[in-house]
Design a protein around this motif. Structure first.
Motif, PDB file in Angstrom:
ATOM      1  N   MET A   1       0.823  -1.204   0.000  1.00  0.00           N
ATOM      2  CA  MET A   1       0.000   0.000   0.000  1.00  0.00           C
ATOM      3  C   MET A   1       0.860   1.259   0.000  1.00  0.00           C
ATOM      4  N   LEU A   2       1.972   1.238   0.735  1.00  0.00           N
ATOM      5  CA  LEU A   2       2.858   2.397   0.765  1.00  0.00           C
ATOM      6  C   LEU A   2       3.434   2.688  -0.611  1.00  0.00           C
ATOM      7  N   ARG A   3       3.641   1.630  -1.429  1.00  0.00           N
ATOM      8  CA  ARG A   3       4.205   1.820  -2.764  1.00  0.00           C
ATOM      9  C   ARG A   3       3.242   2.538  -3.697  1.00  0.00           C
ATOM     10  N   ASP A   4       1.928   2.540  -3.346  1.00  0.00           N
ATOM     11  CA  ASP A   4       0.933   3.182  -4.201  1.00  0.00           C
ATOM     12  C   ASP A   4       0.887   4.694  -4.012  1.00  0.00           C
ATOM     13  N   VAL A   5       1.537   5.200  -2.975  1.00  0.00           N
ATOM     14  CA  VAL A   5       1.457   6.621  -2.643  1.00  0.00           C
ATOM     15  C   VAL A   5       2.515   7.388  -3.432  1.00  0.00           C
ATOM     16  N   PRO A   6       2.094   8.402  -4.230  1.00  0.00           N
ATOM     17  CA  PRO A   6       3.065   9.124  -5.063  1.00  0.00           C
ATOM     18  C   PRO A   6       3.947  10.085  -4.285  1.00  0.00           C
ATOM     19  N   LEU A   7       3.501  10.530  -3.106  1.00  0.00           N
ATOM     20  CA  LEU A   7       4.304  11.477  -2.333  1.00  0.00           C
ATOM     21  C   LEU A   7       5.495  10.785  -1.684  1.00  0.00           C
ATOM     22  N   PRO A   8       6.619  11.495  -1.535  1.00  0.00           N
ATOM     23  CA  PRO A   8       7.721  10.934  -0.749  1.00  0.00           C
ATOM     24  C   PRO A   8       7.329  10.874   0.720  1.00  0.00           C
ATOM     25  N   LEU A   9       7.760   9.845   1.411  1.00  0.00           N
ATOM     26  CA  LEU A   9       7.475   9.689   2.838  1.00  0.00           C
ATOM     27  C   LEU A   9       8.775   9.810   3.620  1.00  0.00           C
ATOM     28  N   SER A  10       8.710  10.507   4.740  1.00  0.00           N
ATOM     29  CA  SER A  10       9.889  10.678   5.583  1.00  0.00           C
ATOM     30  C   SER A  10      10.081   9.452   6.462  1.00  0.00           C
ATOM     31  N   PRO A  11      11.279   9.271   7.008  1.00  0.00           N
ATOM     32  CA  PRO A  11      11.491   8.166   7.948  1.00  0.00           C
ATOM     33  C   PRO A  11      10.520   8.222   9.129  1.00  0.00           C
ATOM     34  N   ALA A  12      10.189   9.436   9.610  1.00  0.00           N
ATOM     35  CA  ALA A  12       9.264   9.557  10.743  1.00  0.00           C
ATOM     36  C   ALA A  12       7.878   9.066  10.349  1.00  0.00           C
ATOM     37  N   GLN A  13       7.420   9.406   9.148  1.00  0.00           N
ATOM     38  CA  GLN A  13       6.112   8.942   8.698  1.00  0.00           C
ATOM     39  C   GLN A  13       6.091   7.424   8.557  1.00  0.00           C
ATOM     40  N   ILE A  14       7.109   6.863   7.908  1.00  0.00           N
ATOM     41  CA  ILE A  14       7.147   5.410   7.704  1.00  0.00           C
ATOM     42  C   ILE A  14       7.192   4.678   9.045  1.00  0.00           C
ATOM     43  N   ARG A  15       8.020   5.189   9.962  1.00  0.00           N
ATOM     44  CA  ARG A  15       8.131   4.547  11.275  1.00  0.00           C
ATOM     45  C   ARG A  15       6.780   4.555  11.996  1.00  0.00           C
ATOM     46  N   SER A  16       6.082   5.681  11.953  1.00  0.00           N
ATOM     47  CA  SER A  16       4.795   5.775  12.651  1.00  0.00           C
ATOM     48  C   SER A  16       3.760   4.853  12.015  1.00  0.00           C
ATOM     49  N   ILE A  17       3.768   4.751  10.701  1.00  0.00           N
ATOM     50  CA  ILE A  17       2.806   3.890  10.015  1.00  0.00           C
ATOM     51  C   ILE A  17       3.020   2.432  10.413  1.00  0.00           C
ATOM     52  N   VAL A  18       4.256   1.997  10.399  1.00  0.00           N
ATOM     53  CA  VAL A  18       4.564   0.600  10.702  1.00  0.00           C
ATOM     54  C   VAL A  18       4.299   0.290  12.176  1.00  0.00           C
ATOM     55  N   GLU A  19       4.804   1.153  13.057  1.00  0.00           N
ATOM     56  CA  GLU A  19       4.697   0.878  14.491  1.00  0.00           C
ATOM     57  C   GLU A  19       3.266   1.012  15.003  1.00  0.00           C
ATOM     58  N   SER A  20       2.437   1.811  14.324  1.00  0.00           N
ATOM     59  CA  SER A  20       1.071   2.038  14.813  1.00  0.00           C
ATOM     60  C   SER A  20       0.161   0.838  14.625  1.00  0.00           C
ATOM     61  N   GLN A  21       0.536  -0.089  13.763  1.00  0.00           N
ATOM     62  CA  GLN A  21      -0.366  -1.199  13.455  1.00  0.00           C
ATOM     63  C   GLN A  21      -0.667  -2.070  14.675  1.00  0.00           C
ATOM     64  N   ASP A  22       0.238  -2.104  15.634  1.00  0.00           N
ATOM     65  CA  ASP A  22       0.024  -2.931  16.817  1.00  0.00           C
ATOM     66  C   ASP A  22      -0.374  -2.129  18.052  1.00  0.00           C
ATOM     67  N   ALA A  23      -0.544  -0.816  17.906  1.00  0.00           N
ATOM     68  CA  ALA A  23      -0.868   0.029  19.058  1.00  0.00           C
ATOM     69  C   ALA A  23      -2.382   0.132  19.229  1.00  0.00           C
ATOM     70  N   PRO A  24      -2.917  -0.156  20.419  1.00  0.00           N
ATOM     71  CA  PRO A  24      -4.365   0.014  20.645  1.00  0.00           C
ATOM     72  C   PRO A  24      -4.824   1.447  20.387  1.00  0.00           C
ATOM     73  N   ILE A  25      -4.016   2.435  20.836  1.00  0.00           N
ATOM     74  CA  ILE A  25      -4.302   3.846  20.571  1.00  0.00           C
ATOM     75  C   ILE A  25      -3.050   4.455  19.958  1.00  0.00           C
ATOM     76  N   ALA A  26      -3.165   4.997  18.766  1.00  0.00           N
ATOM     77  CA  ALA A  26      -2.032   5.602  18.066  1.00  0.00           C
ATOM     78  C   ALA A  26      -2.322   7.080  17.849  1.00  0.00           C
ATOM     79  N   LEU A  27      -1.377   7.936  18.255  1.00  0.00           N
ATOM     80  CA  LEU A  27      -1.581   9.380  18.171  1.00  0.00           C
ATOM     81  C   LEU A  27      -0.438  10.036  17.411  1.00  0.00           C
ATOM     82  N   TRP A  28      -0.791  10.835  16.395  1.00  0.00           N
ATOM     83  CA  TRP A  28       0.161  11.651  15.652  1.00  0.00           C
ATOM     84  C   TRP A  28      -0.021  13.099  16.114  1.00  0.00           C
ATOM     85  N   SER A  29       0.996  13.696  16.716  1.00  0.00           N
ATOM     86  CA  SER A  29       0.869  15.063  17.221  1.00  0.00           C
ATOM     87  C   SER A  29       2.058  15.894  16.763  1.00  0.00           C
TER      88      SER A  29
END
Length: 431
Positions: A1-29
């Motif tokens: 799914m990440l490969r379908d996104v035309p925008l460049p993603l930063s390491p912080a964005q990629i890390r949050s996307i991957v790590e959030s999958q197992d978090a009961p509550i995930a917050l981006w602030s």
């Protein structure tokens, strides 16, 4: 799914996307335009693709309109989400959308009564836009509805608020206890931002808003509201020719002072508080009626000197006269007398303060020395620190009548003058 996104993603964005999958509550602030929304929406789409069939999917925002603007519109933008965008189907005004083939319920949560919209529901996946603006009671009800066992997830975004806000105090600081993971974003975490846009953002947020929305701090609303105000920088004795007489803002008072502030756009593309009408019944020992106030305002406008014109030209007709929306009887008086351009002011206090702060902090706004009531109030206009300790941002309701009139005039016309900030940036770069 990440490969379908035309925008460049930063390491912080990629890390949050991957790590959030197992978090009961995930917050981006963090900071505005820092990439947290794109990261959180990609994480939401990934969770949606594997969400259990039983249980509702909900997107929560302050209103349906903010959900459509902040969430649905970006999801449908192919330049952001590429081929995924065609799998987001929504009709404006509808409280449902179909995303990746799943029905998603759109829930506005502007006050505590909104919790009734989800009471009794079983929710498998929830996404909350601007979590600090959601009532605490709604947030707690939402958590209690996430009852599809370990498969339920809550994803949320927010800009920082005060340090005593319930979201920080009860959840972020207790993340390990309550199952919350928080990722803090800065402007540097958004690789798609143009440097010129970053510079404009930094110019448009000042004081409290700069600390929260640019630096991403959870800071207390304390001290002067307009701490960027500087008499040497903002007060002028001479005025240029006015290209537009943009607006008058009126704060209505009978026992309290009645104040009207006239705003014009100069030929130098600065905004000017040109003149002020003010009646303080306590000082004058006389209260005025609506008809007398109307006459006073009309006579004042008829006598305002038009700077930069030959001779002693007087009399202006502003495009708009924005009145304190609580002063219905006074507006009716003006309408009865066929005064043109009358409208209730936009009275979003915090957003209005931010508009005035942007105009002052950027140097766009200047104030003529004759506006004595306004100049007397601005330096002392302060945040209510007791309210801040309760997690609320409120200015003290003390000596704020001309300041409110200025806020009405500027914030109600903000969409018409914000482009001038870009002109200023160009002029500074060329200097």
């Amino acid at each position: 799914m990440l490969r379908d996104v035309p925008l460049p993603l930063s390491p912080a964005q990629i890390r949050s996307i991957v790590e959030s999958q197992d978090a009961p509550i995930a917050l981006w602030s963090g900071a505005v335009s820092s990439g947290k929304t794109i990261g959180s929406l990609l994480a939401f789409l990934m969770r949606l693709a594997v969400a259990p069939d039983h249980g509702l999917i909900v997107i929560v925002g302050r209103t349906l309109q903010t959900i459509e603007r902040n969430i649905i519109d970006p999801l449908q933008a192919t330049h952001l989400f590429g081929p995924l965008a065609k799998h987001v189907v929504h009709t404006n005004g509808s409280t449902q959308a179909v995303i990746l083939g799943r029905t998603v319920h759109l829930v506005g949560a502007s006050d505590a009564r909104a919790e009734g919209r989800i009471r009794g529901s079983t929710i498998a996946l929830a996404y909350v836009d601007e979590a600090t603006l959601v009532p605490h009671s709604f947030w707690m009800m939402l958590l209690s509805r996430l009852r599809v066992g370990s498969e339920s997830r809550l994803l949320a975004t927010t800009n920082p608020d005060g340090p005593f806000h319930w979201l920080r105090k009860d959840f972020i600081l207790r993340g390990a206890e309550v199952g919350l993971r928080n990722w803090h974003f800065t402007l540097d975490d958004n690789p798609s931002l143009d440097p010129g846009f970053v510079a404009r953002l930094k110019a448009q947020y000042v004081g409290l808003w700069y600390r929260r929305f640019i630096l991403g701090e959870w800071c207390l609303a304390s001290g002067a509201v307009y701490d960027m105000f500087d008499e040497h920088r903002h007060v002028v004795d001479l005025l240029p020719y006015m290209r537009r007489w943009t607006a008058v803002g009126i704060d209505y008072g009978t026992v309290n002072p009645f104040s009207a502030v006239l705003i014009g756009q100069g030929e130098d593309d600065h905004l000017y508080a040109v003149s002020e009408y003010r009646h303080d019944s306590k000082r004058a020992l006389r209260q005025l009626t609506d008809a007398q106030y109307s006459l006073g305002v009309r006579q004042w406008l008829a006598d305002v000197r038009r700077p930069g014109e030959q001779g002693s030209a007087r009399g202006v007709r502003p495009e708009w006269i924005f009145v304190d929306p609580s002063a219905a009887s006074f507006m009716n008086q003006l309408w009865t007398e066929h005064v043109p351009g009358i409208a209730p002011a936009v009275n979003d206090v915090l957003d209005g303060i931010r508009s005035v702060g942007v105009a002052l902090g950027s140097g766009l706004l200047r104030i003529h020395r004759s506006c004595e009531g306004l100049l007397g109030e601005l330096p002392g206009y302060a945040w209510d620190e007791k309210a801040a300790e309760r997690g609320e941002d409120k200015p003290l309701k003390l000596d704020d009548h001309s300041a409110d009139a200025l806020r009405y005039a500027l914030h109600s016309t903000a969409h018409e003058w914000r482009y001038l900030l870009d002109h200023q940036e160009v002029n500074r770069a060329a200097a």
